[in-house]
Scaffold this active site. Structure first.
Site, PDB file in Angstrom:
ATOM      1  N   ILE A  14       0.735  -1.064  -0.085  1.00  0.00           N
ATOM      2  CA  ILE A  14       0.077   0.112   0.031  1.00  0.00           C
ATOM      3  C   ILE A  14       0.860   1.160  -0.001  1.00  0.00           C
ATOM      4  O   ILE A  14       0.390   2.340  -0.077  1.00  0.00           O
ATOM      5  CB  ILE A  14      -0.918   0.113   1.118  1.00  0.00           C
ATOM      6  CG1 ILE A  14      -0.295   0.023   2.605  1.00  0.00           C
ATOM      7  CG2 ILE A  14      -1.981  -0.886   1.214  1.00  0.00           C
ATOM      8  CD1 ILE A  14      -1.122   0.046   3.784  1.00  0.00           C
ATOM      9  N   GLY A  15       2.194   1.199  -0.011  1.00  0.00           N
ATOM     10  CA  GLY A  15       2.984   2.389  -0.028  1.00  0.00           C
ATOM     11  C   GLY A  15       4.252   1.933  -0.096  1.00  0.00           C
ATOM     12  O   GLY A  15       4.942   1.062   0.557  1.00  0.00           O
ATOM     13  N   GLY A  17       8.449   4.039   0.191  1.00  0.00           N
ATOM     14  CA  GLY A  17       9.251   5.414   0.274  1.00  0.00           C
ATOM     15  C   GLY A  17      10.603   5.142   1.146  1.00  0.00           C
ATOM     16  O   GLY A  17      10.540   4.626   2.122  1.00  0.00           O
ATOM     17  N   VAL A  22       5.117  -0.073   2.689  1.00  0.00           N
ATOM     18  CA  VAL A  22       4.152  -0.566   3.704  1.00  0.00           C
ATOM     19  C   VAL A  22       3.309  -1.405   3.182  1.00  0.00           C
ATOM     20  O   VAL A  22       2.760  -1.475   1.940  1.00  0.00           O
ATOM     21  CB  VAL A  22       3.334   0.799   4.095  1.00  0.00           C
ATOM     22  CG1 VAL A  22       2.195   0.381   4.996  1.00  0.00           C
ATOM     23  CG2 VAL A  22       4.334   1.701   4.714  1.00  0.00           C
ATOM     24  N   LYS A  37       5.018  -2.043   8.367  1.00  0.00           N
ATOM     25  CA  LYS A  37       5.931  -1.299   7.834  1.00  0.00           C
ATOM     26  C   LYS A  37       7.076  -1.839   7.719  1.00  0.00           C
ATOM     27  O   LYS A  37       7.766  -2.183   8.850  1.00  0.00           O
ATOM     28  CB  LYS A  37       6.143   0.024   8.366  1.00  0.00           C
ATOM     29  CG  LYS A  37       7.306   1.035   7.510  1.00  0.00           C
ATOM     30  CD  LYS A  37       6.974   2.438   7.837  1.00  0.00           C
ATOM     31  CE  LYS A  37       7.783   3.494   6.642  1.00  0.00           C
ATOM     32  NZ  LYS A  37       7.419   5.057   6.882  1.00  0.00           N
ATOM     33  N   ASP A 131       8.469  14.813   9.590  1.00  0.00           N
ATOM     34  CA  ASP A 131       8.246  14.303   8.091  1.00  0.00           C
ATOM     35  C   ASP A 131       6.612  14.697   7.772  1.00  0.00           C
ATOM     36  O   ASP A 131       5.719  13.767   7.289  1.00  0.00           O
ATOM     37  CB  ASP A 131       8.484  13.048   7.756  1.00  0.00           C
ATOM     38  CG  ASP A 131       8.399  12.622   6.064  1.00  0.00           C
ATOM     39  OD1 ASP A 131       8.393  13.705   5.371  1.00  0.00           O
ATOM     40  OD2 ASP A 131       8.276  11.545   5.852  1.00  0.00           O
TER      41      ASP A 131
END
Length: 288
Positions: A14-15, A17, A22, A37, A131
């Site tokens: 789902i993510g 970076g 994630v 994560k 962040d």
């Protein structure tokens, strides 16, 4: 929550970076959906002991506007961080799909109050998010905004002055420089601090109002030069598709004060009269 990798079934990504990915995952013993994560330790510049200490700190945090960390452990060369799965997605997702030209003021104020409450809690515990951006603000189904990706899970690389040149040349970020405060780019020895979170919050307000961040799609060099040497971004009362009150424009200006020492705290900002107009969670849930 179990602290072994075989207790979790990774279902869908789902993510992604920086050095982390994630996943939506299933906790098999508890039969519940979580977010996991995965952070590749070999890509980090931070001491592992510090990372683990920060993760333990995050597990102790309890606030309606801060995403809780269920647990963390190391498996092989990977740090696992187990968190609640938030089905509403991020503010960035909602902006892109529902409000590409920006949100109305009532929405912005209601969201902003939740974000500030979360920041106030973190800052009171002597933590900085480091962040803050729309990508890291999650929407709970009950109509609450949750701060995610802070502390050990966010800016895993604490950039000090000596490594700044390497950071510039690599241009690999956990996040984006558009939200960075001027003092962060100038890189004093202190690095990220709580006042820098307030600048980032001001950029988020602009993003919610306009549907995009200042200097979006600009080069890294231009972002640095404009942020450090140019005037601070501001919100005009008549900005694109929306019209905004002087109160909201003033709130943005207070946050985007280039003097970090006189920038207001989250607690001070929450006393702004504009937040008397904020709505409750049920109202927010219906509109996002």
């Amino acid at each position: 929550f179990p602290l072994t990798s075989d207790a979790y079934e990774l279902e869908s990504k789902i993510g992604t970076g920086g050095s982390a990915t994630v996943w939506r995952a299933r906790c098999k013993p508890l039969q519940t959906t979580v977010a996991v994560k995965l952070v590749e330790l070999e890509e980090l510049q931070t001491a592992l002991e510090l990372l683990i200490k920060e993760a333990h700190t995050m597990m102790s945090l309890r606030h309606p506007n801060v995403l809780h960390l269920h647990g963390s452990f190391i498996s092989g060369e990977t740090l696992w961080l187990v968190m609640p799965f938030i089905s509403g997605g991020s503010l960035s997702d909602v902006l892109r799909t529902q409000f590409p030209g920006g949100m109305e003021e009532a929405l912005i104020i209601t969201i902003a109050r939740d974000v500030l409450r979360g920041l106030e809690y973190l800052h009171r515990h002597e933590l900085a998010h480091r962040d803050l951006k729309a990508d890291n603000l999650l929407i709970h189904e009950e109509g609450r905004i949750l701060l995610a990706d802070f502390g050990a899970t966010a800016k895993l690389e604490r950039i000090d002055a000596s490594s700044w040149s390497r950071y510039l040349s690599r241009q690999t970020f956990v996040g984006t420089p558009n939200y960075m405060a001027p003092e962060v780019m100038l890189q004093t020895d202190e690095g990220y601090n709580q006042s820098a979170d307030i600048w980032s919050f001001g950029i988020v307000l602009l993003e919610l109002a306009r549907g995009k961040v200042p200097l979006q799609n600009c080069s890294f060099t231009k972002i640095i030069i404009d942020t450090v040497h140019g005037p601070a971004p501001c919100l005009d009362s008549d900005s694109g598709h929306q019209k905004f009150s002087k109160g909201l424009c003033k709130l943005v200006a207070r946050c985007l004060n280039k003097d970090a020492d006189t920038r207001p705290t989250a607690s001070e900002l929450l006393k702004d009269p504009i937040f008397k107009q904020a709505h409750d969670g049920k109202w927010l849930a219906k509109r996002l």
